[in-house]
Enzyme design. Structure first.
Site, PDB file in Angstrom:
ATOM      1  N   GLY A   1      -6.852  41.893  48.019  1.00  0.00           N
ATOM      2  CA  GLY A   1      -6.163  42.276  49.251  1.00  0.00           C
ATOM      3  C   GLY A   1      -4.654  42.195  49.105  1.00  0.00           C
ATOM      4  O   GLY A   1      -4.127  41.818  48.059  1.00  0.00           O
TER       5      GLY A   1
ATOM      6  N   HIS B   1      10.597  39.535  59.387  1.00  0.00           N
ATOM      7  CA  HIS B   1      10.432  39.270  60.817  1.00  0.00           C
ATOM      8  C   HIS B   1      11.743  38.718  61.386  1.00  0.00           C
ATOM      9  O   HIS B   1      12.330  37.792  60.828  1.00  0.00           O
ATOM     10  CB  HIS B   1       9.336  38.224  61.043  1.00  0.00           C
ATOM     11  CG  HIS B   1       7.940  38.717  60.799  1.00  0.00           C
ATOM     12  ND1 HIS B   1       7.629  40.019  60.497  1.00  0.00           N
ATOM     13  CD2 HIS B   1       6.735  38.057  60.832  1.00  0.00           C
ATOM     14  CE1 HIS B   1       6.323  40.140  60.351  1.00  0.00           C
ATOM     15  NE2 HIS B   1       5.757  38.974  60.552  1.00  0.00           N
TER      16      HIS B   1
ATOM     17  N   SER C   1     -16.196  43.868  44.690  1.00  0.00           N
ATOM     18  CA  SER C   1     -15.255  43.939  43.567  1.00  0.00           C
ATOM     19  C   SER C   1     -15.733  43.138  42.358  1.00  0.00           C
ATOM     20  O   SER C   1     -15.232  43.336  41.247  1.00  0.00           O
ATOM     21  CB  SER C   1     -13.888  43.393  44.007  1.00  0.00           C
ATOM     22  OG  SER C   1     -13.339  44.205  45.010  1.00  0.00           O
TER      23      SER C   1
ATOM     24  N   ARG D   1      -5.951  25.958  60.655  1.00  0.00           N
ATOM     25  CA  ARG D   1      -4.606  25.504  61.042  1.00  0.00           C
ATOM     26  C   ARG D   1      -4.623  24.395  62.077  1.00  0.00           C
ATOM     27  O   ARG D   1      -3.723  23.568  62.107  1.00  0.00           O
ATOM     28  CB  ARG D   1      -3.764  26.689  61.557  1.00  0.00           C
ATOM     29  CG  ARG D   1      -3.300  27.574  60.423  1.00  0.00           C
ATOM     30  CD  ARG D   1      -2.294  28.608  60.867  1.00  0.00           C
ATOM     31  NE  ARG D   1      -2.167  29.625  59.821  1.00  0.00           N
ATOM     32  CZ  ARG D   1      -1.877  30.899  60.037  1.00  0.00           C
ATOM     33  NH1 ARG D   1      -1.668  31.331  61.275  1.00  0.00           N
ATOM     34  NH2 ARG D   1      -1.787  31.751  59.040  1.00  0.00           N
TER      35      ARG D   1
ATOM     36  N   LYS E   1      -0.179  31.821  68.620  1.00  0.00           N
ATOM     37  CA  LYS E   1       0.139  31.115  67.366  1.00  0.00           C
ATOM     38  C   LYS E   1       1.600  30.679  67.349  1.00  0.00           C
ATOM     39  O   LYS E   1       1.923  29.568  66.913  1.00  0.00           O
ATOM     40  CB  LYS E   1      -0.133  32.023  66.167  1.00  0.00           C
ATOM     41  CG  LYS E   1      -1.606  32.304  65.913  1.00  0.00           C
ATOM     42  CD  LYS E   1      -1.748  33.332  64.780  1.00  0.00           C
ATOM     43  CE  LYS E   1      -3.203  33.756  64.624  1.00  0.00           C
ATOM     44  NZ  LYS E   1      -3.332  34.876  63.666  1.00  0.00           N
TER      45      LYS E   1
ATOM     46  N   SER F   1       4.240  44.881  57.550  1.00  0.00           N
ATOM     47  CA  SER F   1       3.486  44.240  56.471  1.00  0.00           C
ATOM     48  C   SER F   1       2.776  42.986  56.955  1.00  0.00           C
ATOM     49  O   SER F   1       1.816  42.535  56.338  1.00  0.00           O
ATOM     50  CB  SER F   1       4.402  43.905  55.289  1.00  0.00           C
ATOM     51  OG  SER F   1       5.450  43.063  55.715  1.00  0.00           O
ATOM     52  N   GLY F   2       3.214  42.448  58.070  1.00  0.00           N
ATOM     53  CA  GLY F   2       2.527  41.291  58.639  1.00  0.00           C
ATOM     54  C   GLY F   2       1.109  41.592  59.073  1.00  0.00           C
ATOM     55  O   GLY F   2       0.296  40.679  59.234  1.00  0.00           O
TER      56      GLY F   2
ATOM     57  N   CYS G   1       3.211  33.705  59.896  1.00  0.00           N
ATOM     58  CA  CYS G   1       4.491  34.268  59.457  1.00  0.00           C
ATOM     59  C   CYS G   1       5.501  34.356  60.598  1.00  0.00           C
ATOM     60  O   CYS G   1       6.707  34.310  60.366  1.00  0.00           O
ATOM     61  CB  CYS G   1       4.280  35.639  58.841  1.00  0.00           C
ATOM     62  SG  CYS G   1       3.382  36.793  59.889  1.00  0.00           S
TER      63      CYS G   1
END
Lengths: 361, 361, 361, 361
Positions: free
Chosen positions: C13, C252, C40, C117, C214, C188-189, C157
């Site tokens: 990924g 960001h 894969s 988390r 979050k 891209s996040g 992020c």
């Protein structure tokens, strides 16, 4: 006039949604039936596309409450629509089968899919160019033993910007020997979610699967003619196409170089031919027909997707930058709106033509 | 080795800033002199570009404190630099005059400007292709009665992606008859502020002033040869170029169709020629020379600006999508970094070559 | 020093690929094991990501030839890696289970996933802020009867740009009462393919699923402390976050308003605190530690993603626009690179800290 | 009804062009006079903007042939227009002088410029909020000894998205104590050429000169009231604004956090207040008044510029994401079209209100 009830297959997808948007307030056609995959079947259209309505504006009220049907259930469609627009997303064989089953069941299919584009008795229509191909419909019915049904398709979005201007020159007595084309295609051409933003912001992707080939081959059939029980390609023209994806929302641009077979028109003559060009959709005054199919702009820096794509219901082709070509004869830049003229709008115009020709009775 | 002191004319502009960025830590050259318009003269470089430093990273410390001089004051330059890179932004005649005055005053000029590109005794260099044109320098000096000075230029950024691959094929014994090119050019090619965001977000502009012409004409001189006291164009090749601006920050893409004059190499042969291609900059191991000037990528969807522009110090040309062309012989897509290989980086490589050939002593 | 062999779970990924890119030439760690979904498994890494290698540059040669293993097969991992970075894409329960199985089998897990988390004995680390939380590792082992294994995670992020500057002020004696934050987050996040280009070109999407929550909750744990056998949140600070997706590739940005609990530092003091801020990663000279964790730029118009995201290995936070806030006390704009500092790079720094503290023996 | 003849000052600029586009087919007003800098004076409007017509569609035929006049020549305007919209681009003092000279010469001025926004007897109008401020016009005339002329202005585009929703809550009995706002503003807000594409593709610029201040101060006057011969600010509300430029063509987004002074409405109540909100422009049925000034969308991911900016003639404010704020009371995201509602369209609505109130006779 009573409007003709119409179904949309693949109604929840991006192209299907665009049909629903464009057919709002259509003077002849009315969406009365929506079908999609079994996953959506049984929900209202509004529920089925909740959070996925991609069009500007809200869902047309008349469609929001329709119950989505399973597209494979043709019996469900029969009472509710005279013909269907097909934008199902299936593999090629499944599309071939499904569209033929509808047609065999007396429900004509006007399709966006590429599956039947090279079926020899299926017309692939750009109504300004090959309206005569609609006359394959009775032949197709006879070939297949169908009664009221038929299948008609529209070509790929990538060819729409350059076909009308090239055809106008051919028709005016300047046969074309070859075309070298580079396209700059908008992301909406890839459907939804389609192109990842990671791939295209600050970038160009010089490849769209299958698109070079479609751009080179489909014109040959569109320029072809009916012979016996099929449409025969015009193989006298050679086309080279290189297709690129660019970070533009809507509007495909093509940079085109043309070589004529015999004589070459002057620049003024080319522009005059384009500006005078009218065809059956204009003569028949079809609802989706642009008043002027080809618009030539004299500014140096046109056409541009953002400024020109929406011209005349987004159905006109806009051209600019006509120049001599140092290698072939002339060069120009052409633009068409890929999801309107190049997809749902083009198919609607095709259905209008077929209706005007009496094949939808 | 003592580094050669170098000046940058037009140092405060975007190209000038890029010279300063790229020459940081250069093994041979050291920026010791910066000049610009009278408006900036007298300020430190850091002050002169305050709020207008456009490069990634900070201003190189060694340049930040230099006092910007008036570019028209050649006496000021003399004690501080052996030669200058010119990126002044003036009208054509003013550039012609200014660059000639530097050269006449024993300060060689390596220029980004187009003013002198078609001056017959000025070499327009892509070092991998026409290193031999550097040998016009002693002839130029003689023509003009100059002693140590000379003028050399680099060609337009738009040609850089397709020149090396076409030349490699020519050199391998496959002379080229014609090229049909469509470019997709990044906004940085227009300088700063350059292209308005209003014009290019969600858009394509199919016009860049003068760019089609440069893209068609400059290659003829680059492929030319020295005859007597001048460089004579190679007129055996016909080029048609259509240049577009696209919403990409850096990296010009060209879609290229090639017709060979006689025989045509196979696809495998073409790739082999490109991958084996090396030239004087590689043999001389020049600091800015890419190890492999041409990189062929076998993936369907390359080259892409975002992924390939920075390859090998942003000095390599990346190619992909080699295919037969239905109209000419072969097609491919080529990419080069327009502000490095296509501008300051290309000029630095040219200066390195000239130095290696002994014309900077 | 012999490098520590490391595995990457979810290696094919986007985040997994970024680990592989960033760990190239890492002085302590070496990727010796790659695992992904059964689809894969059995292929070389190069084959498994053919056409889907998303990073700049080519696949590191040392990884290209590794055979991808099934991530659920822990026995396969045991001989090849001392610990793993986890970037598997599964549902939450499956991630919880898988990561615990690795840890129970003596393979520590440093994870990008959000699943663990808020597990009370799992440290959620920003090494400049809560290096002390690494000391929960022996407690976690004891809680769960694990021997060498453990689980550590990195936060989302979206919080990375504002946590370090806020913490620096807290640590300098200015406790914070509340934060009002608006983020502008890069595409891209969302991973790959992530955000559709249709949704984001010429657009803003004012919603990222789960991201507001979050951004509001994770800081409380990060600012918390170990009490007994768990980490207890710091509930003295209130945070309001509104997260937006913007058409930016990487980086960001957060617009932050801060209210202090007691006294308020002057503007000069704030900048001085930020510029002087150093923490354990800097003192330990960890390979991925930025020299200066917080960089304050005095220009009016910084930080900007394109100009500042790559600063110091893309691991520094860049801040600008410090001003008084008319409603709370101060405002500023902060930036961090979301896929490096905010994802794989931040996790690598965490692993380095854990290694330096001796918990990876 | 005979249409009122209207002039546009600064007609060749982007805002001026937008007036001309929007006033096409206006039922009350008709552009009969265009003025700009001396450079354009004497040319037809079509010639003056050749190559610089920035609007979609072609130049309205009725304006294309008008001769552009020098804006400083007020005598030329007198016979041709009852009032003018001012979008001249001059320095502040020159604008102050010019607009006052028009007003003194019996030509009312409705201005986009910021010069007169804080002049105490000049109304700064958002017609749904402070229609009552139009009643300063007779006072202004008296203050200055003017007869028919007056000056009225519209506020900055950045405030338009959050003013109506905040005002609706205030008016419904929920006075507001403070606002923390972060804006994401489109590039068209900077005019043309405005923001360089080099600065904004793949980027955010967290700074717009003067914009934070305008966004914080202008609302105080808009919420103010007429006292004696001037408008007095409402200083009971504190506003903190941080303004960002984003790569969006049109449509400013604001992320807003609100603290109420006393009691706090429930979420349902807030939505009900917004949806029921109507004001004088709606009651008077003004041509540019949106039917519903505030549209609340319940989807998670709205408002979005691309989808919502054009709602109801681009004059409605669209809101979404109403939530509790952990720091203040509520948060929401608001959007308005910056060049229509936020600029020319808003000024036209203001002129309509002034006309309806009888001050244009």
């Amino acid at each position: 006039m009573q409007k003709i009830p119409v179904g949309v297959l693949g109604a929840t997808g991006m192209v299907g949604q665009n049909y629903i948007r464009l057919l709002q307030n259509h003077p002849w056609f009315e969406v009365t039936y929506v079908a999609a995959s079994p996953r959506s079947a049984g929900k209202t259209f509004a529920d089925a596309v909740a959070g996925r309505w991609l069009m500007d504006g809200d869902i047309p009220a008349a469609v929001a409450g329709l119950i989505v049907q399973d597209a494979s259930n043709i019996e469900a469609a029969k009472p509710h629509c005279r013909f269907v627009f097909s934008a199902v997303e299936l593999d090629k064989q499944a599309i071939l089968d499904l569209e033929e089953r509808y047609a065999a069941n007396d429900i004509p299919v006007v399709s966006n899919n590429s599956a039947h584009r090279h079926t020899s008795d299926v017309p692939m229509m750009i109504p300004e160019i090959n309206a005569a191909h609609a006359d394959i419909i009775p032949i197709q019915r006879k070939n297949r033993g169908w009664n009221k049904g038929f299948i008609a398709v529209k070509p790929n979005c990538s060819v729409q910007s350059y076909m009308a201007p090239v055809y106008a020159l051919m028709k005016a007595g300047y046969p074309v020997a070859s075309l070298v084309i580079t396209t700059l295609q908008a992301v909406s051409g890839a459907g939804y979610p389609g192109v990842s933003s990671w791939d295209i912001i600050d970038n160009i992707v010089p490849f769209i699967k299958g698109e070079d080939e479609k751009s080179e081959q489909e014109p040959l059939k569109i320029f072809g003619r009916i012979e016996g029980n099929r449409i025969v390609d015009d193989t006298s023209i050679r086309i080279s196409a290189q297709c690129n994806r660019v970070p533009v929302i809507d509007g495909h641009v093509a940079s085109v170089s043309v070589k004529f077979r015999d004589k070459k028109p002057s620049k003024e003559e080319v522009i005059a031919i384009w500006e005078a060009f009218r065809a059956e959709p204009q003569e028949l005054n079809l609802p989706f027909a642009p008043e002027r199919p080809i618009i030539y702009r004299r500014e140096d820096n046109r056409p541009q997707p953002k400024k020109d794509r929406d011209t005349d219901k987004a159905m006109a082709v806009t051209i600019g930058r006509l120049r001599n070509c140092n290698v072939q004869d002339i060069r120009f830049v052409a633009l068409s709106h890929n999801t309107v003229r190049g997809a749902a709008g083009g198919a609607i115009l095709g259905a209008e033509l077929i209706k005007a020709k009496g094949y939808l009775e």
